[in-house]
Design a protein around this motif. Structure first.
Motif, PDB file in Angstrom:
ATOM      1  N   SER A  68      -8.819  17.159   5.773  1.00  0.00           N
ATOM      2  CA  SER A  68      -8.730  18.615   5.956  1.00  0.00           C
ATOM      3  C   SER A  68      -7.275  19.077   6.019  1.00  0.00           C
ATOM      4  N   GLN A  69      -7.092  20.376   5.852  1.00  0.00           N
ATOM      5  CA  GLN A  69      -5.740  20.934   5.976  1.00  0.00           C
ATOM      6  C   GLN A  69      -5.152  20.585   7.343  1.00  0.00           C
ATOM      7  N   ASP A  70      -5.999  20.649   8.373  1.00  0.00           N
ATOM      8  CA  ASP A  70      -5.478  20.353   9.711  1.00  0.00           C
ATOM      9  C   ASP A  70      -5.155  18.864   9.875  1.00  0.00           C
ATOM     10  N   ASP A  71      -5.859  17.994   9.135  1.00  0.00           N
ATOM     11  CA  ASP A  71      -5.486  16.562   9.154  1.00  0.00           C
ATOM     12  C   ASP A  71      -4.050  16.406   8.635  1.00  0.00           C
ATOM     13  N   PHE A  72      -3.721  17.137   7.571  1.00  0.00           N
ATOM     14  CA  PHE A  72      -2.367  17.031   7.001  1.00  0.00           C
ATOM     15  C   PHE A  72      -1.329  17.598   7.966  1.00  0.00           C
ATOM     16  N   ARG A  73      -1.694  18.723   8.618  1.00  0.00           N
ATOM     17  CA  ARG A  73      -0.777  19.254   9.638  1.00  0.00           C
ATOM     18  C   ARG A  73      -0.549  18.198  10.727  1.00  0.00           C
ATOM     19  N   ARG A  74      -1.636  17.595  11.170  1.00  0.00           N
ATOM     20  CA  ARG A  74      -1.537  16.630  12.268  1.00  0.00           C
ATOM     21  C   ARG A  74      -0.661  15.426  11.900  1.00  0.00           C
ATOM     22  N   ILE A  75      -0.899  14.826  10.731  1.00  0.00           N
ATOM     23  CA  ILE A  75      -0.105  13.621  10.415  1.00  0.00           C
ATOM     24  C   ILE A  75       1.367  13.985  10.188  1.00  0.00           C
ATOM     25  N   THR A  76       1.610  15.190   9.664  1.00  0.00           N
ATOM     26  CA  THR A  76       3.006  15.608   9.463  1.00  0.00           C
ATOM     27  C   THR A  76       3.677  15.832  10.811  1.00  0.00           C
ATOM     28  N   PHE A  77       2.981  16.533  11.696  1.00  0.00           N
ATOM     29  CA  PHE A  77       3.570  16.799  13.011  1.00  0.00           C
ATOM     30  C   PHE A  77       3.788  15.492  13.768  1.00  0.00           C
ATOM     31  N   GLU A  78       2.812  14.610  13.763  1.00  0.00           N
ATOM     32  CA  GLU A  78       2.968  13.344  14.502  1.00  0.00           C
ATOM     33  C   GLU A  78       4.118  12.518  13.934  1.00  0.00           C
ATOM     34  N   MET A  79       4.241  12.505  12.606  1.00  0.00           N
ATOM     35  CA  MET A  79       5.338  11.759  11.982  1.00  0.00           C
ATOM     36  C   MET A  79       6.686  12.342  12.404  1.00  0.00           C
ATOM     37  N   LEU A  80       6.803  13.672  12.371  1.00  0.00           N
ATOM     38  CA  LEU A  80       8.088  14.289  12.722  1.00  0.00           C
ATOM     39  C   LEU A  80       8.363  14.160  14.221  1.00  0.00           C
ATOM     40  N   ALA A  81       7.319  14.159  15.033  1.00  0.00           N
ATOM     41  CA  ALA A  81       7.510  13.944  16.476  1.00  0.00           C
ATOM     42  C   ALA A  81       8.088  12.548  16.716  1.00  0.00           C
ATOM     43  N   SER A  82       7.585  11.553  15.981  1.00  0.00           N
ATOM     44  CA  SER A  82       8.125  10.186  16.117  1.00  0.00           C
ATOM     45  C   SER A  82       9.576  10.138  15.669  1.00  0.00           C
ATOM     46  N   CYS A  83       9.876  10.833  14.574  1.00  0.00           N
ATOM     47  CA  CYS A  83      11.265  10.869  14.092  1.00  0.00           C
ATOM     48  C   CYS A  83      12.162  11.503  15.153  1.00  0.00           C
ATOM     49  N   ALA A  84      11.700  12.619  15.730  1.00  0.00           N
ATOM     50  CA  ALA A  84      12.498  13.298  16.762  1.00  0.00           C
ATOM     51  C   ALA A  84      12.718  12.374  17.949  1.00  0.00           C
ATOM     52  N   ALA A  85      11.685  11.618  18.328  1.00  0.00           N
ATOM     53  CA  ALA A  85      11.815  10.696  19.461  1.00  0.00           C
ATOM     54  C   ALA A  85      12.806   9.581  19.157  1.00  0.00           C
ATOM     55  N   SER A  86      13.065   9.344  17.872  1.00  0.00           N
ATOM     56  CA  SER A  86      14.037   8.334  17.443  1.00  0.00           C
ATOM     57  C   SER A  86      15.419   8.938  17.233  1.00  0.00           C
ATOM     58  N   ALA A  88      16.096  11.607  15.138  1.00  0.00           N
ATOM     59  CA  ALA A  88      16.311  12.230  13.820  1.00  0.00           C
ATOM     60  C   ALA A  88      16.484  13.738  13.997  1.00  0.00           C
ATOM     61  N   ARG A  89      17.477  14.282  13.314  1.00  0.00           N
ATOM     62  CA  ARG A  89      17.692  15.738  13.339  1.00  0.00           C
ATOM     63  C   ARG A  89      17.245  16.357  12.016  1.00  0.00           C
ATOM     64  N   HIS A  90      17.190  15.512  10.976  1.00  0.00           N
ATOM     65  CA  HIS A  90      16.759  15.991   9.655  1.00  0.00           C
ATOM     66  C   HIS A  90      15.953  14.865   8.996  1.00  0.00           C
ATOM     67  N   VAL A  91      14.835  15.243   8.358  1.00  0.00           N
ATOM     68  CA  VAL A  91      13.940  14.243   7.757  1.00  0.00           C
ATOM     69  C   VAL A  91      13.595  14.659   6.334  1.00  0.00           C
ATOM     70  N   GLU A  92      13.754  13.738   5.395  1.00  0.00           N
ATOM     71  CA  GLU A  92      13.285  13.942   4.017  1.00  0.00           C
ATOM     72  C   GLU A  92      12.209  12.902   3.758  1.00  0.00           C
ATOM     73  N   PHE A  93      10.979  13.371   3.494  1.00  0.00           N
ATOM     74  CA  PHE A  93       9.875  12.415   3.385  1.00  0.00           C
ATOM     75  C   PHE A  93       9.125  12.568   2.072  1.00  0.00           C
ATOM     76  N   TYR A 123      10.858  20.690  18.127  1.00  0.00           N
ATOM     77  CA  TYR A 123      11.984  19.746  18.268  1.00  0.00           C
ATOM     78  C   TYR A 123      13.282  20.234  17.637  1.00  0.00           C
ATOM     79  N   GLY A 124      13.229  21.338  16.908  1.00  0.00           N
ATOM     80  CA  GLY A 124      14.439  21.858  16.292  1.00  0.00           C
ATOM     81  C   GLY A 124      14.928  21.036  15.110  1.00  0.00           C
ATOM     82  N   LEU A 125      14.093  20.111  14.613  1.00  0.00           N
ATOM     83  CA  LEU A 125      14.574  19.340  13.457  1.00  0.00           C
ATOM     84  C   LEU A 125      14.205  20.043  12.153  1.00  0.00           C
ATOM     85  N   THR A 126      14.932  19.717  11.106  1.00  0.00           N
ATOM     86  CA  THR A 126      14.625  20.254   9.788  1.00  0.00           C
ATOM     87  C   THR A 126      13.933  19.171   8.968  1.00  0.00           C
TER      88      THR A 126
END
Ligand code: ADE
Ligand code: ZN
Length: 341
Positions: A68-86, A88-93, A123-126
């Protein structure tokens, strides 16, 4: 205590959205969407493989659980949350929209854009993304894929990539599709020299016109090509932990590990995480590995971070501003580290 490698401001330039799905999320989405991941799949043993083909089979199975569209939102948000926790200030995926054959690209992109917006607010990341062309499907499919992606062009879609199993899929047949992507204003990059030979790195430069190579390890087998890449300033997005699973270089501490040799040869090497939960890592951990196992001094780490920022697809004015800010922040952190704080 948060450690140095987490605190350092960083850009992540090589990460696959579907390869960043957490095992628990994969199990949850599969159950909700009635998808079977693998016979008797258990969360602890889901991510196991011996080579790139084995990894890609699991990657494909996991991707089918995202619907679903919300599944894609969820995996994107979770991925970027992990990057922020590491740190990352900017992510290209990269994204693999063809890996979800039953989901319209528009649904996928809408969810991904919502996830980016949510992470930016939290998280303020791009973040920017690049659809990856599955080289195994050949150039005709790649042309249609580019059309489908361009029809959904949005500000977050900065570029296009070339991924999946390299050998025997050389870059040259994709020259026309890359030329068209370039003409449309997309940035371009290509996986090469991970499972394929140095000739695929050279072919990506010559036929595709890329100045950014994802992985690139086989370059070390061709000294002339190393010299050429150094002179041209080709950017390499390296992923230490990936080499343990998908390449012939499985020992990160080996003196002839290609990432160590590429750095020692003066190539522009950046550190990235590729498919972090699949390879049991995080962005911060990849930096720790570079320092501990691959011979990156703290000065090398600093240089790699700033090289990554410079090679990112952010607007030049943003990169110039951030370079000054990050350099100051990195220097203060390294000073604290040297003082044992
Ligand atoms: N897709 C996701 N990870 C990849 C890798 N390491 N090589 C090729 N294709 C990929
Ligand atoms: Zn990759």
């Amino acid at each position: 205590m948060t450690d140095l490698f987490t605190l350092l401001p960083k850009a992540e330039l090589h990460l696959h959205l579907e390869g960043a799905i957490l095992p628990a999320t994969a199990m949850d989405l599969a159950a909700r969407n009635g998808v079977t991941l693998a016979a008797g799949a258990r969360v602890e043993t889901l991510y196991r493989y011996d080579d790139l083909a084995g990894f890609l089979a699991v990657y494909g199975a996991i991707a089918r659980a995202v619907v679903s569209q919300d599944d894609f939102r969820r995996i994107t948000f979770e991925m970027l949350a992990s990057c922020a926790a590491s740190g990352a200030r900017h992510v290209e995926f990269f994204i693999s929209p063809h890996a979800h054959p039953d989901v319209p690209f528009a649904t996928q992109f809408a969810g991904i854009r919502a996830g980016i917006a949510q992470a930016r607010a939290a998280y303020g990341l791009t973040a920017l993304f690049a659809p990856g062309i599955n080289r195994e499907q050949g150039p005709a499919a790649a042309e249609a894929y580019l059309d489908a992606c361009l029809a959904l062009r949005c500000p977050e879609m900065a570029g296009i990539g070339l991924d999946y199993n390299e050998a025997p899929y050389p870059p040259e047949p994709f020259a026309a599709v890359f030329a068209r992507a370039r003409a449309a204003g997309l940035q371009i990059t290509a996986h090469a020299g991970e499972g394929g030979p140095a000739a695929y790195v050279a072919g990506s430069l010559d036929a595709l016109g890329v100045m950014r190579i994802d992985h690139g390890y086989a370059v070390v087998n061709d000294p002339d090509l190393v010299a050429r890449c150094r002179a041209a300033g080709v950017l390499f997005t390296c992923c230490p932990s990936t080499t343990r699973f998908t390449t012939i270089w499985r020992d990160l501490t080996a003196p002839d590990h290609p990432i160590r040799r590429m750095k020692d040869a003066g190539l522009r090497v950046t550190i990235n995480s590729d498919d972090p939960p699949f390879f049991g890592t995080t962005l911060a951990e990849e930096y720790r590995i570079a320092h501990r196992d691959l011979g990156f001094s703290l000065a090398d780490i600093r240089a790699s971070i700033l090289t990554g920022l410079a090679g990112s697809w952010l607007p030049q004015a943003d990169k110039d501003r951030l370079a000054g800010e990050w350099a100051q922040e990195i220097d203060a952190l390294l000073q604290d580290h040297a003082d044992g704080l």
